[in-house]
Design a protein around this motif. Structure first.
Motif, PDB file in Angstrom:
ATOM      1  N   VAL A   1      -1.586  89.335 -46.439  1.00 45.97           N
ATOM      2  CA  VAL A   1      -2.740  90.317 -46.256  1.00 45.97           C
ATOM      3  C   VAL A   1      -3.175  90.401 -45.038  1.00 45.97           C
ATOM      4  O   VAL A   1      -3.567  89.165 -44.544  1.00 45.97           O
ATOM      5  CB  VAL A   1      -3.843  89.588 -47.419  1.00 45.97           C
ATOM      6  CG1 VAL A   1      -4.830  90.431 -47.471  1.00 45.97           C
ATOM      7  CG2 VAL A   1      -3.147  89.061 -48.835  1.00 45.97           C
TER       8      VAL A   1
ATOM      9  N   LEU B   1      -0.294  93.636 -47.943  1.00 47.73           N
ATOM     10  CA  LEU B   1      -1.519  94.402 -48.457  1.00 47.73           C
ATOM     11  C   LEU B   1      -2.353  94.585 -47.042  1.00 47.73           C
ATOM     12  O   LEU B   1      -2.565  93.362 -46.317  1.00 47.73           O
ATOM     13  CB  LEU B   1      -2.320  93.566 -49.273  1.00 47.73           C
ATOM     14  CG  LEU B   1      -3.719  94.020 -49.674  1.00 47.73           C
ATOM     15  CD1 LEU B   1      -3.825  95.465 -50.145  1.00 47.73           C
ATOM     16  CD2 LEU B   1      -4.496  93.102 -50.471  1.00 47.73           C
TER      17      LEU B   1
ATOM     18  N   ASN C   1       0.606  98.504 -49.532  1.00 44.91           N
ATOM     19  CA  ASN C   1      -0.532  98.325 -50.426  1.00 44.91           C
ATOM     20  C   ASN C   1      -1.870  98.585 -49.680  1.00 44.91           C
ATOM     21  O   ASN C   1      -1.976  97.772 -48.794  1.00 44.91           O
ATOM     22  CB  ASN C   1      -0.527  97.004 -51.450  1.00 44.91           C
ATOM     23  CG  ASN C   1       0.543  97.084 -52.157  1.00 44.91           C
ATOM     24  OD1 ASN C   1       0.734  97.851 -53.385  1.00 44.91           O
ATOM     25  ND2 ASN C   1       1.480  96.138 -51.730  1.00 44.91           N
TER      26      ASN C   1
ATOM     27  N   ASP D   1      -1.564 100.937 -54.509  1.00 43.35           N
ATOM     28  CA  ASP D   1      -0.618 100.098 -55.010  1.00 43.35           C
ATOM     29  C   ASP D   1       0.835 100.766 -54.581  1.00 43.35           C
ATOM     30  O   ASP D   1       1.463 100.362 -54.960  1.00 43.35           O
ATOM     31  CB  ASP D   1      -0.612  99.374 -56.202  1.00 43.35           C
ATOM     32  CG  ASP D   1      -0.369 100.481 -57.465  1.00 43.35           C
ATOM     33  OD1 ASP D   1      -0.254 101.498 -57.043  1.00 43.35           O
ATOM     34  OD2 ASP D   1      -0.689  99.859 -58.608  1.00 43.35           O
TER      35      ASP D   1
ATOM     36  N   LEU E   1      -1.230  91.989 -57.927  1.00 41.55           N
ATOM     37  CA  LEU E   1      -2.141  92.416 -56.804  1.00 41.55           C
ATOM     38  C   LEU E   1      -3.415  92.931 -57.372  1.00 41.55           C
ATOM     39  O   LEU E   1      -4.590  92.517 -56.962  1.00 41.55           O
ATOM     40  CB  LEU E   1      -1.267  93.701 -56.333  1.00 41.55           C
ATOM     41  CG  LEU E   1      -2.258  94.468 -55.232  1.00 41.55           C
ATOM     42  CD1 LEU E   1      -2.568  93.528 -53.947  1.00 41.55           C
ATOM     43  CD2 LEU E   1      -1.332  95.688 -54.782  1.00 41.55           C
TER      44      LEU E   1
END
Ligand SMILES: Nc1ncnc2c1ncn2[C@@H]1O[C@H](COP(=O)(O)OP(=O)(O)OP(=O)(O)O)[C@@H](O)[C@H]1O
Ligand SMILES: Cc1ncc(CO)c(N)n1
Length: 266
Positions: A104, A136, A172, A191, A229
């Motif tokens: 992330v 992400l 994402n 997403d 997610l």
């Protein structure tokens, strides 16, 4: 006997304890996830501002990531402050060498106090080299404006910025709406196929130091535990909202920290 899921934060140290590595480790703890750290920079910082910063050498950052990955293992990872292009590239190299999954990226650029945490101009390295390696990314509005190269005033602008970031290789995207005006606050998750909107009332509080760090750490902790997610983002937002509501009133004279000792309910 207990088996713990494991998460790594690659970020800067905030001496004030409200953001950066300190916020991330407190958040991992709240999610009952074993926390590890690769420190990228040490900041002399409090709730009012940043006085000085010392960057850690790219080699030492690479080694921290490799050492914990090789021995302990990393179920998910969050990336925060990266200071400059050399550090960005060392992290890219380490991510590739260790095949880290569920990464992330909180593309930290400017602290709430207005101090720069990434060298001006070096965001292009973040976009070109690091963004495609991440699962992400969680930009706030000013960060998304810089990455996407457009001004964001409306909901439609938010969607356009998301499409631009997708075209740059982001898989994402959670575009955080904390910097948009109004009492209702909406973060948009894309997403790769669908948009999901997460809305809440804005809490009237100046204790919002480290909200972005805490959110990305909470999402990484949930991903480490195997959440999908959508659910990881939902849990992360609920955590931040409670942490702002419960923020202590007696810590510092500026943007105070949140309360991280929140009970997480799944
Ligand atoms: N006053 C508030 N009330 C409720 N939720 C908030 C508030 N401020 C921020 N949030 C939430 O906190 C999360 C972080 O959002 P924000 O846009 O503030 O991140 P950020 O600017 O990256 O934070 P930081 O200053 O730590 O870098 C988002 O989910 C946002 O919706
Ligand atoms: C070390 C560090 N990382 C991130 C932020 C952004 O909140 C901050 N203020 N300090």
């Amino acid at each position: 006997m207990k088996n713990l899921c494991k998460a790594l934060t690659i970020a800067g140290s905030d001496s004030g304890g409200g953001a950066g590595i300190q916020a991330d480790l407190k958040t991992f703890q709240a999610f009952d996830v074993y926390g590890m750290s690769a420190i990228t920079a040490v900041t002399a910082q409090n709730t009012v501002g940043v006085r000085s910063v010392m960057d850690i050498s790219p080699k030492l950052i690479y080694d921290q990531i490799e050492m914990v990955s090789k021995d302990i293992g990393v179920d998910a990872c969050k990336i925060g402050m990266l200071s400059n292009a050399e550090i960005i590239n060392a992290v890219c190299k380490a991510l590739k060498a260790t095949s880290l999954k569920r990464v992330v990226l909180d593309p930290v650029m400017v602290a709430k106090s207005g101090d720069f945490l990434l060298k001006k101009g070096d965001e292009k390295h973040l976009v070109k080299n690091l963004l495609p390696l991440c699962y992400l990314i969680t930009p706030n509005i000013p960060e998304a404006e810089l990455i996407a190269g457009i001004s964001i005033q409306t909901n439609e602008d938010m969607m356009q910025a998301i499409f631009k970031m997708r075209d740059m290789g982001a898989k994402n995207i959670l575009l955080k709406g904390g910097h948009m005006p109004g009492n209702n606050l909406t973060d948009i998750l894309f997403d790769g196929e669908n948009f999901h909107r997460f809305s809440s009332q804005r809490v009237d509080s100046k204790n919002t130091h480290g909200t972005g760090c805490t959110l990305s750490a909470a999402i990484a902790a949930s991903l480490a535990k195997g959440e999908n997610l959508y659910h990881a983002v939902k849990l992360g937002r609920n955590f931040v909202l409670s942490a702002i509501k419960e923020a202590p009133v007696n810590i510092g004279k500026g943007h105070g920290p949140m309360y991280h000792n929140i009970k997480v309910s799944y």
